[in-house]
Design a protein around this motif. Structure first.
Motif, short mmCIF file in Angstrom:
data_model
loop_
_atom_site.label_atom_id
_atom_site.label_comp_id
_atom_site.label_asym_id
_atom_site.label_seq_id
_atom_site.Cartn_x
_atom_site.Cartn_y
_atom_site.Cartn_z
N CYS A 146 1.25 28.43 -17.61
CA CYS A 146 2.22 27.33 -17.47
C CYS A 146 1.62 26.18 -16.68
O CYS A 146 1.84 25.01 -16.98
CB CYS A 146 3.49 27.85 -16.80
N PHE A 147 0.83 26.53 -15.65
CA PHE A 147 0.21 25.50 -14.81
C PHE A 147 -0.72 24.63 -15.65
O PHE A 147 -0.68 23.40 -15.58
CB PHE A 147 -0.56 26.15 -13.67
N PHE A 148 -1.58 25.30 -16.45
CA PHE A 148 -2.50 24.54 -17.28
C PHE A 148 -1.75 23.74 -18.36
O PHE A 148 -2.16 22.66 -18.75
CB PHE A 148 -3.52 25.47 -17.94
N GLY A 149 -0.64 24.29 -18.83
CA GLY A 149 0.16 23.56 -19.81
C GLY A 149 0.73 22.28 -19.23
O GLY A 149 0.70 21.22 -19.85
N ILE A 150 1.27 22.39 -18.00
CA ILE A 150 1.82 21.20 -17.34
C ILE A 150 0.73 20.20 -17.02
O ILE A 150 0.89 18.99 -17.22
CB ILE A 150 2.57 21.62 -16.04
N LEU A 151 -0.42 20.70 -16.54
CA LEU A 151 -1.53 19.82 -16.23
C LEU A 151 -2.05 19.11 -17.47
O LEU A 151 -2.40 17.93 -17.44
CB LEU A 151 -2.65 20.62 -15.57
N THR A 152 -2.08 19.84 -18.57
CA THR A 152 -2.50 19.22 -19.83
C THR A 152 -1.54 18.12 -20.23
O THR A 152 -1.95 17.05 -20.69
CB THR A 152 -2.57 20.29 -20.94
N PHE A 153 -0.25 18.37 -20.08
CA PHE A 153 0.75 17.36 -20.44
C PHE A 153 0.63 16.12 -19.57
O PHE A 153 0.74 14.99 -20.03
CB PHE A 153 2.15 17.96 -20.30
N ILE A 154 0.36 16.33 -18.26
CA ILE A 154 0.27 15.19 -17.35
C ILE A 154 -0.97 14.36 -17.63
O ILE A 154 -0.93 13.12 -17.62
CB ILE A 154 0.25 15.70 -15.88
N ARG A 178 -11.00 24.23 -21.99
CA ARG A 178 -11.79 23.40 -22.92
C ARG A 178 -11.06 22.10 -23.21
O ARG A 178 -11.68 21.02 -23.23
CB ARG A 178 -12.02 24.20 -24.20
N GLN A 179 -9.76 22.16 -23.43
CA GLN A 179 -8.99 20.95 -23.68
C GLN A 179 -9.01 20.01 -22.49
O GLN A 179 -9.15 18.79 -22.64
CB GLN A 179 -7.54 21.32 -24.04
N LEU A 180 -8.86 20.58 -21.29
CA LEU A 180 -8.88 19.77 -20.08
C LEU A 180 -10.24 19.08 -19.89
O LEU A 180 -10.31 17.91 -19.52
CB LEU A 180 -8.55 20.61 -18.86
N LEU A 181 -11.31 19.81 -20.16
CA LEU A 181 -12.64 19.24 -20.03
C LEU A 181 -12.84 18.09 -21.03
O LEU A 181 -13.41 17.04 -20.69
CB LEU A 181 -13.71 20.31 -20.25
N ASP A 182 -12.37 18.30 -22.25
CA ASP A 182 -12.46 17.24 -23.26
C ASP A 182 -11.63 16.03 -22.86
O ASP A 182 -12.04 14.87 -23.07
CB ASP A 182 -12.01 17.75 -24.63
N GLN A 183 -10.45 16.28 -22.29
CA GLN A 183 -9.60 15.17 -21.85
C GLN A 183 -10.24 14.40 -20.70
O GLN A 183 -10.18 13.17 -20.65
CB GLN A 183 -8.22 15.69 -21.46
N VAL A 184 -10.84 15.14 -19.76
CA VAL A 184 -11.53 14.47 -18.65
C VAL A 184 -12.68 13.63 -19.17
O VAL A 184 -12.89 12.49 -18.72
CB VAL A 184 -12.04 15.53 -17.63
N GLU A 185 -13.41 14.16 -20.14
CA GLU A 185 -14.52 13.40 -20.73
C GLU A 185 -14.00 12.14 -21.43
O GLU A 185 -14.59 11.07 -21.31
CB GLU A 185 -15.27 14.28 -21.73
N GLN A 186 -12.87 12.27 -22.14
CA GLN A 186 -12.31 11.12 -22.83
C GLN A 186 -11.80 10.09 -21.83
O GLN A 186 -11.96 8.88 -22.03
CB GLN A 186 -11.17 11.57 -23.75
#
Length: 217
Positions: free
Chosen positions: A5-13, A151-159
């Motif tokens: 849930c934490f990673f889900g919320i962080l991904t959304f933010i 992996r999604q978070l890393l890609d988002q940070v890169e973007q």
């Protein structure tokens, strides 16, 4: 569960919106272009689907196999990086090599196949990490849900980093344009001043010669 849930919320933010979906109508000789600001080394995927107007029902139906779309993509330097004819439904992918505005143009590949009827084109442009099929990535690399989130978070940070670099690039270009404009305005003002001084000096000399010729001084 809490970690998920934490990673889900962080991904959304941290999620940045880099895609949009729409549809537009196009005539047989009409050309539609869209401008997309893209950072460098960023993948762009364009999904589209063409529907043909049906005068009997007054709606749109799937187009015939003969109808296709010519897609042309130009980068910020106005260089063509993609130009070819696709079918009535397809998926186009390209990678930007220079930051800036990329122009995506679409038009029908023929003017006779649908006898002047109108086409409806559904268009969906995805930029950056939104162009990645994470379900396919997870299946190929056998990633767990947590690993996939990371992996999604890393890609988002890169973007986000690419976007920040692009914004700095835009600020630098804007500063250069402003400095160039200010410099031109300054030199134009100096040139105007010099011209006015020269005209004033010439008029004084001319009046002095006129008065001396008339023996008024």
């Amino acid at each position: 569960m809490k970690m998920s849930c934490f990673f889900g919320i962080l991904t959304f933010i941290t999620c940045v919106h880099f895609s949009f979906g729409l549809y537009f109508h196009i005539a047989e000789t009409e050309r539609k272009c869209f401008i997309e600001e893209v950072p460098d080394e960023t993948t762009v995927i364009v999904n589209y689907k063409v529907e043909l107007y049906d005068p009997k029902s007054g709606g749109f139906m799937p187009s015939s196999p003969g109808i296709g779309m010519h897609v042309e993509v130009r980068d910020s330097d106005d260089k063509i990086i993609l130009s070819r004819v696709y079918s009535s439904e397809g998926r186009i992918s390209f990678t930007s090599h220079t930051p800036g505005e990329h122009v995506i143009c679409m038009y029908s590949n023929s003017t006779a196949w649908f006898s002047g009827s109108q086409l409806r084109v559904h268009l969906d442009i995805q930029v950056g990490e939104h162009a990645i099929d994470y379900a396919n990535v997870a299946q190929k690399e056998k990633l767990t849900e947590l690993q996939l989130r990371i992996r999604q978070l890393l890609d988002q940070v890169e973007q986000i980093t690419k976007e920040q670099n692009y914004q700095r690039y835009r600020e630098e270009r804007f500063r250069q344009t402003s400095e160039s404009t200010n410099s031109r305005v300054l030199w134009w003002s100096i040139a105007q001043t010099v011209v006015l001084l020269c005209m004033g000096f010439w008029q004084m000399r001319h009046l002095k010669s006129f008065f001396e010729a008339k023996k008024l001084v």
